[in-house]
Design an enzyme around this catalytic site. Structure first.
Site, PDB file in Angstrom:
ATOM      1  N   CYS A   2       0.815  -1.229   0.000  1.00 58.95           N
ATOM      2  CA  CYS A   2       0.000   0.000   0.000  1.00 58.95           C
ATOM      3  C   CYS A   2       0.840   1.266   0.000  1.00 58.95           C
ATOM      4  CB  CYS A   2      -0.940   0.013   1.192  1.00 58.95           C
ATOM      5  SG  CYS A   2      -1.977  -1.433   1.260  1.00 58.95           S
TER       6      CYS A   2
ATOM      7  N   HIS B 144      -3.740   6.814   3.142  1.00 56.54           N
ATOM      8  CA  HIS B 144      -4.091   5.500   2.609  1.00 56.54           C
ATOM      9  C   HIS B 144      -5.457   5.101   3.172  1.00 56.54           C
ATOM     10  CE1 HIS B 144      -4.121   1.519   1.231  1.00 56.54           C
ATOM     11  NE2 HIS B 144      -3.858   0.952   2.384  1.00 56.54           N
TER      12      HIS B 144
ATOM     13  N   ASN C  69     -10.174  -0.823   0.473  1.00 56.88           N
ATOM     14  CA  ASN C  69      -8.722  -0.643   0.429  1.00 56.88           C
ATOM     15  C   ASN C  69      -8.199  -1.139  -0.918  1.00 56.88           C
ATOM     16  OD1 ASN C  69      -5.950  -0.892   0.693  1.00 56.88           O
ATOM     17  ND2 ASN C  69      -6.004  -1.887   2.700  1.00 56.88           N
TER      18      ASN C  69
HETATM   19  N1  ACO Z   1     -17.535  -9.962   9.882  1.00 56.49           N
HETATM   20  C1  ACO Z   1     -17.982 -10.257  11.128  1.00 56.49           C
HETATM   21  N2  ACO Z   1     -17.160 -10.519  12.138  1.00 56.49           N
HETATM   22  C2  ACO Z   1     -15.847 -10.488  11.908  1.00 56.49           C
HETATM   23  C3  ACO Z   1     -15.312 -10.198  10.646  1.00 56.49           C
HETATM   24  C4  ACO Z   1     -16.230  -9.933   9.598  1.00 56.49           C
HETATM   25  N3  ACO Z   1     -15.833  -9.637   8.344  1.00 56.49           N
HETATM   26  N4  ACO Z   1     -13.964 -10.233  10.721  1.00 56.49           N
HETATM   27  C5  ACO Z   1     -13.646 -10.542  11.982  1.00 56.49           C
HETATM   28  N5  ACO Z   1     -14.783 -10.708  12.705  1.00 56.49           N
HETATM   29  C6  ACO Z   1     -14.930 -11.033  14.108  1.00 56.49           C
HETATM   30  C7  ACO Z   1     -13.704 -11.693  14.676  1.00 56.49           C
HETATM   31  O1  ACO Z   1     -13.714 -13.074  14.439  1.00 56.49           O
HETATM   32  C8  ACO Z   1     -13.828 -11.363  16.154  1.00 56.49           C
HETATM   33  O2  ACO Z   1     -14.727 -12.252  16.744  1.00 56.49           O
HETATM   34  P1  ACO Z   1     -14.458 -12.810  18.234  1.00 56.49           P
HETATM   35  O3  ACO Z   1     -14.461 -11.592  19.099  1.00 56.49           O
HETATM   36  O4  ACO Z   1     -15.605 -13.737  18.433  1.00 56.49           O
HETATM   37  O5  ACO Z   1     -13.117 -13.485  18.166  1.00 56.49           O
HETATM   38  C9  ACO Z   1     -14.489  -9.968  16.142  1.00 56.49           C
HETATM   39  O6  ACO Z   1     -15.095  -9.820  14.844  1.00 56.49           O
HETATM   40  C10 ACO Z   1     -13.515  -8.844  16.345  1.00 56.49           C
HETATM   41  O7  ACO Z   1     -12.427  -9.080  15.468  1.00 56.49           O
HETATM   42  P2  ACO Z   1     -11.173  -8.175  15.479  1.00 56.49           P
HETATM   43  O8  ACO Z   1     -10.121  -8.758  14.615  1.00 56.49           O
HETATM   44  O9  ACO Z   1     -10.836  -7.819  16.903  1.00 56.49           O
HETATM   45  O10 ACO Z   1     -11.770  -6.870  14.777  1.00 56.49           O
HETATM   46  P3  ACO Z   1     -11.082  -5.486  14.644  1.00 56.49           P
HETATM   47  O11 ACO Z   1     -11.880  -4.461  15.308  1.00 56.49           O
HETATM   48  O12 ACO Z   1      -9.599  -5.540  14.941  1.00 56.49           O
HETATM   49  O13 ACO Z   1     -11.223  -5.223  13.081  1.00 56.49           O
HETATM   50  C11 ACO Z   1      -9.985  -5.278  11.047  1.00 56.49           C
HETATM   51  C12 ACO Z   1     -10.623  -6.087  12.164  1.00 56.49           C
HETATM   52  C13 ACO Z   1     -11.079  -4.478  10.359  1.00 56.49           C
HETATM   53  C14 ACO Z   1      -9.334  -6.207  10.058  1.00 56.49           C
HETATM   54  C15 ACO Z   1      -8.947  -4.294  11.651  1.00 56.49           C
HETATM   55  O14 ACO Z   1      -8.094  -4.999  12.531  1.00 56.49           O
HETATM   56  C16 ACO Z   1      -8.125  -3.602  10.624  1.00 56.49           C
HETATM   57  O15 ACO Z   1      -8.624  -2.800   9.848  1.00 56.49           O
HETATM   58  N6  ACO Z   1      -6.798  -3.845  10.596  1.00 56.49           N
HETATM   59  C17 ACO Z   1      -5.931  -3.226   9.642  1.00 56.49           C
HETATM   60  C18 ACO Z   1      -6.014  -3.977   8.356  1.00 56.49           C
HETATM   61  C19 ACO Z   1      -5.344  -3.264   7.220  1.00 56.49           C
HETATM   62  O16 ACO Z   1      -5.267  -2.052   7.188  1.00 56.49           O
HETATM   63  N7  ACO Z   1      -4.880  -4.035   6.242  1.00 56.49           N
HETATM   64  C20 ACO Z   1      -4.354  -3.532   5.038  1.00 56.49           C
HETATM   65  C21 ACO Z   1      -3.006  -2.963   5.200  1.00 56.49           C
HETATM   66  S1  ACO Z   1      -2.479  -2.182   3.781  1.00 56.49           S
HETATM   67  C22 ACO Z   1      -1.828  -3.283   2.626  1.00 56.49           C
HETATM   68  O17 ACO Z   1      -0.654  -3.390   2.475  1.00 56.49           O
HETATM   69  C23 ACO Z   1      -2.746  -4.075   1.748  1.00 56.49           C
END
Ligand code: ACO
Length: 335
Positions: free
Chosen positions: A115, A255, A285
């Site tokens: 990214c 980003h 994204n």
């Molecule tokens: N739908 C429903 N529930 C979900 C989903 C989904 N799509 N995904 C995860 N959950 C659940 C999990 O299993 C978890 O359940 P549990 O509590 O029973 O274990 C709960 O939701 C909370 O999950 P978390 O991982 O704690 O959710 P979080 O608030 O951290 O959000 C997310 C997850 C959106 C992925 C966040 O961590 C994030 O945005 N991280 C950065 C990711 C990013 O920017 N990636 C790209 C980088 S750039 C590149 O180079 C491509």
């Protein structure tokens, strides 16, 4: 010899027509529109058709950027395509674009910094112009992430989208254009976000395909923590290098990974919402394409005027990060 000021002469973007809404994802994985919107801010994303590849998106965005810059492809000395989803391993997507545009005098290569790729590309291209190596450069961020996403993995499939953005760089009035840059990397965090298959470590085999080694793997929580930290640090650092303060920022173009990450950075930088470009609700994204698409939409939406200070900042797999400050040179450019 006076070192010339280098800036952006024209921007362009292209988004595939097909939209995928959150409710469409509800039919594939155990998720809800409510979860996706509240945890990420994403409402829909664009998806390439089966016969479209990254170079097709990049080509369309490039045509617009060249037209708005008022130069022809033959005047280009350099083409850089930032992408983690090239059409193929080689020739590079940049070579394919070079041929398709008829940019016969341009050197061309792909750049992989996830990214942050577009910011890496901007930095390299602008230095090449400053030193007199080239007069004009085309920098593109283009991705077809839908082709490397495991549609059965709700941790990643809800986040990504496809698209391309492009800019033409060239000399601008003294004191305008790029004022500062910063790039960084931490290979120690490589396994927070990666795609294990398809390279020389894990070539494509029946087993690697069956084991889903050709899809993106992500530790979302770790990436989140890293992203919030780095967005603030890099923005402050490029402002300091440019001799500017937070209150000098006219527009932050971050980003587009997660609205909560953008909001955290915005609050730490004490910027009001209207000074931050957000379009991830529409596109998700798009990795290296996110920043140039957001920039192009801001320019065409008359959010940028001559003399404005823009901060572009991003982070991504690698881990990598980058930022720059631009003093905008162009007059407002309507669609
Ligand atoms: N739908 C429903 N529930 C979900 C989903 C989904 N799509 N995904 C995860 N959950 C659940 C999990 O299993 C978890 O359940 P549990 O509590 O029973 O274990 C709960 O939701 C909370 O999950 P978390 O991982 O704690 O959710 P979080 O608030 O951290 O959000 C997310 C997850 C959106 C992925 C966040 O961590 C994030 O945005 N991280 C950065 C990711 C990013 O920017 N990636 C790209 C980088 S750039 C590149 O180079 C491509």
């Amino acid at each position: 010899m006076t070192i010339p000021s280098v800036g952006i002469l024209g921007t362009g973007s292209y988004l595939p027509e097909k939209k995928m809404m959150n409710i469409d994802l509800e039919k594939i994985v155990d998720t809800t529109d409510e979860w996706i919107v509240s945890r990420t801010g994403i409402k829909e994303r664009r998806i390439v058709s089966d016969d479209q590849a990254t170079s097709d998106l990049a080509y369309e965005a490039s045509l617009k950027a060249l037209q708005r810059a008022g130069i022809t492809a033959e005047q280009l000395g350099l083409i850089i395509v930032a992408t983690v989803t090239p059409d193929m391993t080689f020739p590079s997507t940049a070579n394919l674009i070079q041929e398709r545009l008829g940019a016969k005098k341009a050197a061309s290569f792909d750049l992989a910094a996830a990214c942050s790729g577009f910011l890496y590309g901007l930095t390299m291209a602008s230095q090449s112009i400053r030193t007199g190596l080239y007069q004009y450069a085309l920098v593109i961020g283009a991705e077809s992430l839908s082709k490397i996403v495991d549609w059965e993995d709700r941790n990643t499939s809800v986040l990504f989208g496809d698209g391309a953005g492009a800019v033409v760089l060239g000399k601008v009035d003294e004191g305008y254009g790029f004022l500062s840059f910063e790039l960084g990397a931490d290979g120690g965090g490589g396994d927070f976000l990666y795609l294990p298959g398809g390279g020389s470590r894990c070539p494509a085999t029946e087993k690697s395909v069956k084991n889903k080694q050709h899809y993106v793997k992500m530790n979302g929580k770790e990436v989140f923590k890293f992203a919030v930290r780095v967005m603030e640090q890099v923005s402050e650092s490029v402002l300091e290098k440019a001799g500017l303060l937070k209150e000098d920022v006219a527009l932050l173009v971050p980003h587009q990974a997660n609205l909560r990450i953008i909001d955290a950075a915005r609050k730490r930088l004490e910027l009001p919402e209207d000074k931050v470009v957000v379009n991830l609700d529409k596109y998700g994204n798009m990795s290296s394409a996110s920043i140039p698409v957001a920039l192009d939409e801001a320019v065409r939406g008359n959010q940028v005027k001559r003399g404005d200070h823009l901060v572009l900042v991003g982070f991504g797999g690698g881990l990598t990060w980058g930022g720059c400050v631009i003093r905008w040179d162009q007059e407002m450019t309507s669609a």
